[in-house]
Design a protein around this motif. Structure first.
Motif, PDB file in Angstrom:
ATOM      1  N   ASP A  81     -72.979   1.776 -11.494  1.00 22.62           N
ATOM      2  CA  ASP A  81     -72.129   1.323 -12.595  1.00 22.62           C
ATOM      3  C   ASP A  81     -70.672   1.182 -12.167  1.00 22.62           C
ATOM      4  O   ASP A  81     -69.928   0.394 -12.756  1.00 22.62           O
ATOM      5  N   SER A  82     -70.272   1.948 -11.152  1.00 21.90           N
ATOM      6  CA  SER A  82     -68.883   1.899 -10.701  1.00 21.90           C
ATOM      7  C   SER A  82     -68.523   0.544 -10.110  1.00 21.90           C
ATOM      8  O   SER A  82     -67.349   0.164 -10.095  1.00 21.90           O
ATOM      9  N   GLU A 120     -68.815  -2.901 -20.086  1.00 24.51           N
ATOM     10  CA  GLU A 120     -68.318  -2.905 -18.713  1.00 24.51           C
ATOM     11  C   GLU A 120     -66.833  -2.579 -18.653  1.00 24.51           C
ATOM     12  O   GLU A 120     -66.377  -1.844 -17.767  1.00 24.51           O
ATOM     13  N   LEU A 138     -66.351   1.116 -19.273  1.00 35.33           N
ATOM     14  CA  LEU A 138     -66.756   1.876 -18.083  1.00 35.33           C
ATOM     15  C   LEU A 138     -65.704   1.768 -16.986  1.00 35.33           C
ATOM     16  O   LEU A 138     -65.370   2.751 -16.317  1.00 35.33           O
ATOM     17  N   ASN A 139     -65.148   0.577 -16.836  1.00 39.34           N
ATOM     18  CA  ASN A 139     -64.122   0.359 -15.822  1.00 39.34           C
ATOM     19  C   ASN A 139     -62.861   1.168 -16.127  1.00 39.34           C
ATOM     20  O   ASN A 139     -62.231   1.731 -15.219  1.00 39.34           O
ATOM     21  N   ARG A 166     -62.723   4.022 -17.862  1.00 36.95           N
ATOM     22  CA  ARG A 166     -63.016   5.439 -17.590  1.00 36.95           C
ATOM     23  C   ARG A 166     -63.005   5.736 -16.092  1.00 36.95           C
ATOM     24  O   ARG A 166     -62.526   6.788 -15.666  1.00 36.95           O
ATOM     25  N   LEU A 167     -63.512   4.787 -15.306  1.00 36.01           N
ATOM     26  CA  LEU A 167     -63.529   4.981 -13.862  1.00 36.01           C
ATOM     27  C   LEU A 167     -62.112   5.013 -13.302  1.00 36.01           C
ATOM     28  O   LEU A 167     -61.780   5.867 -12.468  1.00 36.01           O
TER      29      LEU A 167
END
Length: 368
Positions: free
Chosen positions: A245-246, A261, A264-265, A267-268
């Motif tokens: 997912d990263s 997406e 998630l990006n 949070r990363l």
């Protein structure tokens, strides 16, 4: 008349007439603005198409994939024009005055349109996330193939991320999201002080559930202050456990990231201590833009009755002016947010806040 003005009674005929006039105008206007966006896109690429001898059918195929984006961009402007034209028509025919005299307020009169535009706001957000993004990707890939410009958003290229714990820096030439496969891998390992420990070059890597299985590997590392090299046909290292997912958001432009997406990006980036203001601002802008159908209807309500002649021309002029001002404010707010001058949330929602103040001020001093 008294019966019509009673809160318990509403004229379904008037509501049906209002909705029919609004929706019929909206359908025609939406087609008009879609055509404008399509023509603008064709003319911006016409010389590239001519240089590469692109056929008419291929151009029409790119136009087909561009339709969802055109709908997304045209919907707020079309709603504002349709609402302005509809209310202007009511006012020029003295129908709006009769409605006011019957004891029905403008907000109450607009209730059916408010419900429709609230639904369109939800539709706009879902439509952008589920349809527009995928169609935009296909359009960009097809256009790139026609003019010999490589583009891939489904499989991000040239992705660089800082792994969890900041121990590994990953650079991959391409990530195959369908098969969870990496192509052209470079991995830099560092210690807690950021000093070099090792470098891994691999031709490819496959996700094995909890770690990456690498093939055709060259590893460089220190031994007694000497840089050494080792070659492996295959390498399994459970420390190389960066989630697939990263890599999904890396290398993708903001307009082709789904909300999941993008979240998630963000949070990363935050977990790795990297700047995330730009991505956050784009994320919030997506939600703010979904509110524009509701907002433009309220603007049309504020300006209802301001012009009685040249309704078609004035409605079109009003739509273009309001849309231009909105996008100028949004452009400025996004630049400020991406440079950390204002919070990312404000970067996305500043135009909505400004227009909300204008609407509240306008209704407060509006005379029915």
């Amino acid at each position: 008349m008294h019966k019509f003005a009673s809160p318990a009674y509403r004229s379904r005929t008037i509501e049906f007439y209002l909705v029919r006039l609004f929706l019929s105008t909206l359908a025609v206007t939406l087609l008009f603005f879609i055509l404008i966006f399509q023509i603008a896109d064709i003319f911006s690429n016409i010389f590239k198409y001519m240089q590469n001898n692109v056929g008419l059918l291929s151009i029409m195929k790119t136009m087909y994939f561009y339709i969802p984006k055109c709908i997304s961009n045209s919907l707020p402007i079309a709603i504002l024009f349709s609402a302005s034209f509809t209310l202007g028509t009511f006012y020029s025919n003295n129908e709006l005055i009769i409605i006011y005299a019957s004891g029905v307020s403008l907000i109450s009169f607009l209730r059916p349109l408010l419900l429709i535009c609230s639904f369109m706001s939800i539709f706009s957000l879902v439509f952008e996330d589920r349809v527009v993004i995928q169609a935009t990707i296909k359009k960009k890939e097809l256009s790139g193939a026609l003019i010999d410009v490589k583009y891939s958003a489904i499989n991000p290229t040239d992705v660089t991320i800082l792994g969890k714990g900041k121990q590994f820096i990953w650079n991959v030439s391409m990530f195959d999201a369908a098969q969870n496969k990496l192509i052209g891998i470079v991995i830099i390992e560092r210690d807690s002080n950021g000093k070099f420990i090792s470098r891994i070059n691999a031709q490819s890597g496959e996700w094995r559930g909890t770690y990456w299985h690498l093939r055709s590997v060259r590893k460089f590392f220190w031994i007694n202050d000497n840089l050494s090299e080792a070659i492996y046909s295959e390498l399994d290292d459970e420390n190389l456990n960066e989630s697939p997912d990263s890599f999904k958001g890396g290398g993708k432009p903001p307009e082709v990231l789904t909300l999941a997406e993008a979240g998630l990006n963000i949070r990363l980036l935050k977990s790795n201590g990297l700047p995330s203001s730009s991505t956050e601002a784009e994320y919030y802008k997506r939600f703010a833009f979904a509110l524009t159908p509701f907002m433009v209807l309220m603007i049309a309500g504020v300006l209802a009755g301001k012009f009685k002649k040249n309704i078609l021309l004035m409605s079109l002029l009003l739509s273009l002016v309001v849309a231009t001002v909105y996008f100028v404010i949004q452009m400025i707010s996004m630049i400020l947010a991406k440079n950390d001058a204002i919070p990312p949330f404000l970067g996305g929602f500043l135009p909505i806040f400004i227009y909300s103040c204008i609407i509240l001020f306008g209704f407060k001093f509006k005379r029915s």
